[in-house]
Design a protein around this motif. Structure first.
Motif, PDB file in Angstrom:
ATOM      1  N   ASN A  82       0.839  -1.189   0.000  1.00 36.67           N
ATOM      2  CA  ASN A  82       0.000   0.000   0.000  1.00 36.67           C
ATOM      3  C   ASN A  82       0.880   1.247   0.000  1.00 36.67           C
ATOM      4  O   ASN A  82       2.098   1.167  -0.208  1.00 36.67           O
ATOM      5  CB  ASN A  82      -0.952  -0.013   1.206  1.00 36.67           C
ATOM      6  N   GLU A  83       0.265   2.402   0.253  1.00 36.64           N
ATOM      7  CA  GLU A  83       1.010   3.651   0.180  1.00 36.64           C
ATOM      8  C   GLU A  83       2.196   3.669   1.142  1.00 36.64           C
ATOM      9  O   GLU A  83       3.288   4.148   0.797  1.00 36.64           O
ATOM     10  CB  GLU A  83       0.070   4.833   0.473  1.00 36.64           C
ATOM     11  N   LYS A  98      -5.465   0.818  -8.697  1.00 37.49           N
ATOM     12  CA  LYS A  98      -5.917   1.121  -7.348  1.00 37.49           C
ATOM     13  C   LYS A  98      -6.348   2.589  -7.224  1.00 37.49           C
ATOM     14  O   LYS A  98      -5.665   3.486  -7.723  1.00 37.49           O
ATOM     15  CB  LYS A  98      -4.811   0.824  -6.330  1.00 37.49           C
ATOM     16  N   ASP A  99      -7.466   2.826  -6.561  1.00 37.12           N
ATOM     17  CA  ASP A  99      -7.974   4.167  -6.260  1.00 37.12           C
ATOM     18  C   ASP A  99      -8.240   4.995  -7.508  1.00 37.12           C
ATOM     19  O   ASP A  99      -8.200   6.229  -7.466  1.00 37.12           O
ATOM     20  CB  ASP A  99      -6.989   4.925  -5.342  1.00 37.12           C
ATOM     21  N   SER A 124     -11.781   6.993  -6.928  1.00 39.16           N
ATOM     22  CA  SER A 124     -11.805   7.869  -5.750  1.00 39.16           C
ATOM     23  C   SER A 124     -10.792   8.997  -5.851  1.00 39.16           C
ATOM     24  O   SER A 124     -11.000  10.080  -5.280  1.00 39.16           O
ATOM     25  CB  SER A 124     -11.546   7.054  -4.481  1.00 39.16           C
ATOM     26  N   GLU A 125      -9.686   8.771  -6.572  1.00 42.59           N
ATOM     27  CA  GLU A 125      -8.645   9.789  -6.662  1.00 42.59           C
ATOM     28  C   GLU A 125      -8.492  10.352  -8.070  1.00 42.59           C
ATOM     29  O   GLU A 125      -7.550  11.103  -8.345  1.00 42.59           O
ATOM     30  CB  GLU A 125      -7.319   9.223  -6.162  1.00 42.59           C
ATOM     31  N   ARG A 172      -7.627   9.060 -10.983  1.00 41.06           N
ATOM     32  CA  ARG A 172      -6.379   8.695 -11.661  1.00 41.06           C
ATOM     33  C   ARG A 172      -6.605   8.397 -13.144  1.00 41.06           C
ATOM     34  O   ARG A 172      -7.677   7.958 -13.542  1.00 41.06           O
ATOM     35  CB  ARG A 172      -5.743   7.476 -10.982  1.00 41.06           C
TER      36      ARG A 172
END
Length: 349
Positions: free
Chosen positions: A117-118, A149-150, A153-154, A156
């Motif tokens: 993860n981050e 991933k994400d 929501s982000e 990308r």
């Protein structure tokens, strides 16, 4: 019911206790593809400690993977494989073992794996904000088919993977190395390729484009990362236990025995077909086999795991898992020795 629904990706609230430390309102979700099991059996999970409480962690971690080791009764495949990665100078998740009680029921021994993860990315690359794509996936499928991933929501975009995919699929051999190096850390990828072949990781990118991440380092290039190593060679259909003679020079050996629907990694095929890159891979392969696949180091890692698993009395499902471990651990030690002997002969070390 929500947690046991294989089509549900939402996390449910859970209270987690580890070595006496308790975290409430963590986010729990089942994990796995071929290893996915119903809650009534031995299901694997991922836990996000900060899913419902911002900033919440357990032992410094925001996320933890609980692998049920459904295909690996030795519980050792990830331990020894990740050790080879680290000795080759590549990042790999930390692992440990634990007994899991789910709603008071002993579910047996699990492998704890550090999540990619981050936090993990920041630790290894100084920045965890870049795009992270997860396999199974390969370049012939196109960038749109990869799991980003994400993404929603982000907000990308996939422009980075689209550009890399175009290079892998369309660039002529004469320009391939130069154009690839503009988008991918080629040396690191080749080292990763070498580890997969040396450690006989037939469930990862080279052989079948399965368990891996592609991470775009911010202001840098793509790197390939390993994860989810939990299926040893002993489970290849029709193969003898712990097949130590899987050829490190042949990604077309089809160890899955799955046929044309599971081709090897396309980028590995391209590297093999270009003499300069193939020579670089050959050098990396011999270095990893000679230095990173170190028998005393791997045997010591196995011995430490065995001591941990026998460090306290176990009952129920955990005792049954421990008996399975005891039946398999000798095979793992034999595999390590036999694999080294085979590599030494095959590669002329």
């Amino acid at each position: 019911p929500k947690l046991d629904d294989n089509n549900n990706l939402e996390r449910v609230r859970a209270t987690i206790s580890l070595d006496g430390e308790v975290v409430t309102n963590a986010g729990l979700r089942k994990k796995g593809a071929t290893s996915r099991r119903p809650l009534s059996e031995k299901a694997g999970f991922t836990i996000k400690f900060n899913e419902f409480v911002s900033g919440q962690k357990l032992d410094g971690l925001k996320k933890l993977v609980l692998d049920n080791a459904a295909q690996d009764p030795s519980f050792l495949t990830g331990h020894i494989s990740y050790e080879v990665y680290r000795r080759a100078g590549l990042p790999a998740p930390r692992t440990s073992h634990a007994v899991l009680r789910f709603n008071g029921v002993d579910k047996g021994i699990f492998v704890l794996e550090e999540a990619t993860n981050e936090d993990y990315l920041k630790k290894h690359f100084g920045n965890g904000g870049g795009n992270l794509y997860e396999g199974p996936w390969d370049f012939p499928k196109g960038a749109a088919a990869a799991d980003l991933k994400d993404e929603v929501s982000e907000g990308r975009t996939r422009d980075d993977l689209t550009a890399l995919t175009a290079v892998v699929m369309n660039t002529p051999d004469a320009q391939f190395a130069t154009q690839l190096a503009a988008h991918l850390d080629v040396e690191r990828f080749i080292d990763n390729y070498a580890v997969e072949m040396v450690a006989a990781l037939w469930d990862n990118y080279a052989f079948v484009a399965w368990n891996f991440y592609l991470y775009h380092v911010p202001n840098g290039r793509f790197v390939m990362l390993t994860h989810g190593i939990n299926w040893p060679c002993c489970n290849i259909s029709g193969a003898p236990n712990w097949k130590a003679d899987l050829d490190p020079l042949n990604i077309h050996s089809d160890p899955w025995q799955a046929g044309p629907g599971f081709p090897p990694g396309r980028l590995c095929e391209r590297i093999d077909a270009i003499p300069a890159l193939a020579a670089q891979f050959s050098t990396a392969l011999k270095r990893v086999a000679r230095d990173a696949f170190d028998v005393p180091t791997l045997l010591a890692r196995i011995d430490r795991a065995a001591a941990t698993l026998h460090s306290r009395p176990l009952t129920g499902a955990s005792a049954a898992d421990l008996a399975g471990f005891d039946a398999e651990v000798g095979k793992v030690r034999t595999f390590v020795r036999n694999r080294k002997a085979y590599l030494t002969t095959r590669l002329g070390l």
